[in-house]
Design an enzyme around this catalytic site. Structure first.
Site, PDB file in Angstrom:
ATOM      1  N   GLU A   7       4.594  -2.970  12.360  1.00  0.00           N
ATOM      2  CA  GLU A   7       3.352  -1.877  12.076  1.00  0.00           C
ATOM      3  C   GLU A   7       2.075  -2.799  11.387  1.00  0.00           C
ATOM      4  O   GLU A   7       2.476  -3.391  10.378  1.00  0.00           O
ATOM      5  CB  GLU A   7       3.712  -0.681  11.490  1.00  0.00           C
ATOM      6  CG  GLU A   7       2.554   0.293  11.579  1.00  0.00           C
ATOM      7  CD  GLU A   7       1.600   0.259  10.487  1.00  0.00           C
ATOM      8  OE1 GLU A   7       0.351  -0.161  11.020  1.00  0.00           O
ATOM      9  OE2 GLU A   7       1.672   0.779   9.452  1.00  0.00           O
ATOM     10  N   ASN A  26       0.983  -1.105  -0.079  1.00  0.00           N
ATOM     11  CA  ASN A  26       0.018   0.038   0.065  1.00  0.00           C
ATOM     12  C   ASN A  26       0.791   1.367  -0.138  1.00  0.00           C
ATOM     13  O   ASN A  26       0.407   2.313  -0.559  1.00  0.00           O
ATOM     14  CB  ASN A  26      -0.855   0.012   0.926  1.00  0.00           C
ATOM     15  CG  ASN A  26      -0.360   0.339   2.608  1.00  0.00           C
ATOM     16  OD1 ASN A  26       0.724  -0.110   2.651  1.00  0.00           O
ATOM     17  ND2 ASN A  26      -1.202   0.848   3.313  1.00  0.00           N
ATOM     18  N   CYS A  79      -3.246   1.977   6.338  1.00  0.00           N
ATOM     19  CA  CYS A  79      -2.955   1.459   7.627  1.00  0.00           C
ATOM     20  C   CYS A  79      -3.851   2.987   8.513  1.00  0.00           C
ATOM     21  O   CYS A  79      -4.169   2.501   9.671  1.00  0.00           O
ATOM     22  CB  CYS A  79      -1.718   1.452   8.204  1.00  0.00           C
ATOM     23  SG  CYS A  79      -0.996   0.148   7.377  1.00  0.00           S
TER      24      CYS A  79
HETATM   25  C1  UN1 Z   1       0.206   3.514   5.798  1.00  0.00           C
HETATM   26  O1  UN1 Z   1      -0.755   3.653   5.691  1.00  0.00           O
HETATM   27  O2  UN1 Z   1       0.774   2.058   5.890  1.00  0.00           O
HETATM   28  O3  UN1 Z   1       0.104   8.930   7.427  1.00  0.00           O
HETATM   29  C2  UN1 Z   1       1.342   4.629   5.716  1.00  0.00           C
HETATM   30  C3  UN1 Z   1      -0.041   8.575   6.299  1.00  0.00           C
HETATM   31  C4  UN1 Z   1       1.063   8.617   5.142  1.00  0.00           C
HETATM   32  C5  UN1 Z   1       1.638   7.054   5.539  1.00  0.00           C
HETATM   33  C6  UN1 Z   1       0.591   5.794   5.557  1.00  0.00           C
HETATM   34  N1  UN1 Z   1       2.126   9.375   5.431  1.00  0.00           N
HETATM   35  O4  UN1 Z   1      -1.222   8.383   5.732  1.00  0.00           O
END
Ligand code: UN1
Length: 499
Positions: free
Chosen positions: A254, A156, A288
């Site tokens: 994570e 992603n 995420c």
């Molecule tokens: C992720 O969702 O795995 O803060 C990373 C954010 C991005 C990074 C997301 N700078 O949504």
């Protein structure tokens, strides 16, 4: 609609500075917007991992002796090359991952930011000096590299997350073995080429393409890989953690979130709806950090529903290379199937479907994987659609009676990555930032948009206490060493020879 072209038909592993073209078994990389094959990606074996680790181990010895500011010079060059090629990288990223081009550019920028930020660390990487309890004795702490690190990255954010992990590892004097996701290997290929061009010594970064069950598994089991940094699913993370636990291998993880935007009764509702729209449907909800719950005060519930529904009508869905598109495809059919499963679960649980809830299959959507932006309301915090990660453009609206209930609902999930609150009340702002049990908290902004110089990660089931990016990332890739220099010329016993 411009389309970048990749300079090979088949990707090759990059081991010890060599592009290994002879690999035979491979699978196509599919553009999720069109269903077309872009390139072939090799499926590597445990033996490939062994060679990559051996190369990394050898290279790391010398690399660790290069002064950190010089290691950083290479990162500055990497950052400059990424900047020069930003548009090319962004287009390829959109082609392999599906995110809309504006977000593709944003993600590449995140990688550029990380290169320059970590290059700066080459002249900092601060330890501490501190007084000794004894006379004529000097005490300090320094960061020492760990050795060979294994990084396993998701589809992603195929370039940003890779830079969060590899750049701090490299500047700190480690060597890297990297397994990118098989869905999105092109960013790994492009980044490895850039590292090579920038003069990163051979063996310091090695890329091994392939599946988690072979390549990832071999990395996790390899004795010479002393740290694993993983971003991916909760189930895989738990397996990796169990194995690393057995081996006493350092691990940073994570594993997602179930992030909420809280909308209080005094919020600027237009702003809140904008924040929800961007963080819930951007990247088709496949972040995420995506907002997948809206915890709304009962007094503004109807207003938020109405405004959100009309804002959702402005979302154009399609191939993200087209600048007018706001929501791109879902990564693959398995992703679509998972979202569909949760739509059924939501309906069975008694949530009310206000918009979307279906896969788009007709006309221009025929060859890709698309899902309509979806809104459920009257969701209870403990329903499965209010608790489990869906990883798609699905929002569950959870009505609450008070600020306290909102905080409780936010914290009722097993994850703890990101949260947000819209309110104008400064007292609530400070209470919320204290009480929201997540690694990232936003006030009057959606749940996405983390900046690279702050720690990224979360509490509870999101991780295991480590952080990506920020200066904190150095803690994953270094050991603290305490150094005592006694210049008294005699034996001085700590805790004993103190008057
Ligand atoms: C992720 O969702 O795995 O803060 C990373 C954010 C991005 C990074 C997301 N700078 O949504």
């Amino acid at each position: 609609m411009t389309e970048a072209v990749i300079d090979t038909k088949k990707l090759a592993n990059f081991i010890d500075g060599v592009w290994e073209k002879e690999k035979v078994e491979s699978v196509p990389v599919i553009n999720p917007a069109t269903g077309e094959s872009i390139v072939e990606v090799p499926l590597s074996t445990a033996e490939d991992v062994d060679r990559a680790v051996a190369a990394a181990k050898k290279a790391q010895k010398e690399w660790s002796l290069v002064p950190a500011p010089q290691r950083a010079e290479v990162l500055f060059k990497i950052g400059s090359l990424m900047k020069e090629r930003k548009e090319h990288l962004a287009q390829l990223l959109t082609m392999e991952n599906g995110k809309v081009i504006e977000e593709g550019r944003g993600e590449v920028q995140e990688g550029i930011d990380m290169a320059f930020y970590m290059a700066g660390e080459g002249r900092r990487m601060f330890g501490q000096t501190t007084p000794s309890e004894l006379k004529n004795k000097f005490a300090m702490s320094v960061r020492a590299p760990i050795g060979v690190v294994g990084i396993i990255t998701p589809w992603n954010f195929p370039i940003a997350i890779a830079t969060w992990k590899s750049f701090p590892a490299i500047v700190a004097g480690n060597a890297v073995v990297w397994k990118p996701a098989t869905e999105t290997p092109i960013m790994a290929y492009e980044l490895a080429k850039i590292c090579e061009e920038a003069g990163l010594p051979k063996g310091v970064l090695n890329v091994v393409f392939g599946k988690g069950s072979t390549v990832g598994d071999s990395m996790v089991h390899h004795d010479d890989i002393r740290v694993i940094s993983f971003t991916g699913s909760n189930d895989t993370g738990r397996d990796i953690a169990a194995e690393c636990g057995k081996q006493l291998k350092k691990l940073s993880m994570e594993m997602g979130g179930k992030n909420a935007v809280i909308v209080m009764d005094d919020a600027d509702l237009d702003l809140a709806v904008e924040g929800i729209l961007w963080s819930a449907f951007g990247t088709s909800g496949q972040r995420c950090t995506a907002c997948s719950r809206v915890i709304v005060h009962k007094d503004v519930k109807t207003a938020v529903e109405e405004r959100l529904l009309s804002a959702m009508e402005t979302l154009t869905i399609g191939n993200g290379l087209d600048e007018s598109i706001k929501v791109g495809p879902i990564i693959n059919q398995a992703g679509i199937d998972k979202i569909k499963k949760y739509i059924s679960i939501g309906n069975e649980e008694g949530a009310k479907l206000l918009a979307g809830g279906y896969e788009l299959k007709d006309g221009k959507y025929k060859s890709g994987h698309y899902f309509a932006p979806t809104l459920f309301t009257n969701v209870k915090a403990d329903m499965r659609i209010g608790q489990e990660e869906i990883f798609g453009p699905v929002v569950s609206l959870i009505p609450v009676d008070s600020f306290e209930e909102a905080i409780e609902a936010n914290n009722s999930v097993s994850y703890g990555l990101s949260s947000s609150i819209f309110t104008k009340d400064v007292n609530r702002v400070f209470q919320a930032q204290r009480d929201l049990d997540t690694g990232i908290v936003y006030v009057n902004a959606g749940t996405t948009g983390a900046e690279i110089h702050l720690p990224f990660g979360g509490t509870k089931g999101t991780g295991n206490g480590h952080r990506d990016s920020g200066v904190q990332a150095l803690d994953v890739f270094t050991e603290w060493k305490a150094v005592y220099v006694d210049y008294s010329g005699k034996l001085q016993r700590a805790q004993i020879d103190v008057e």
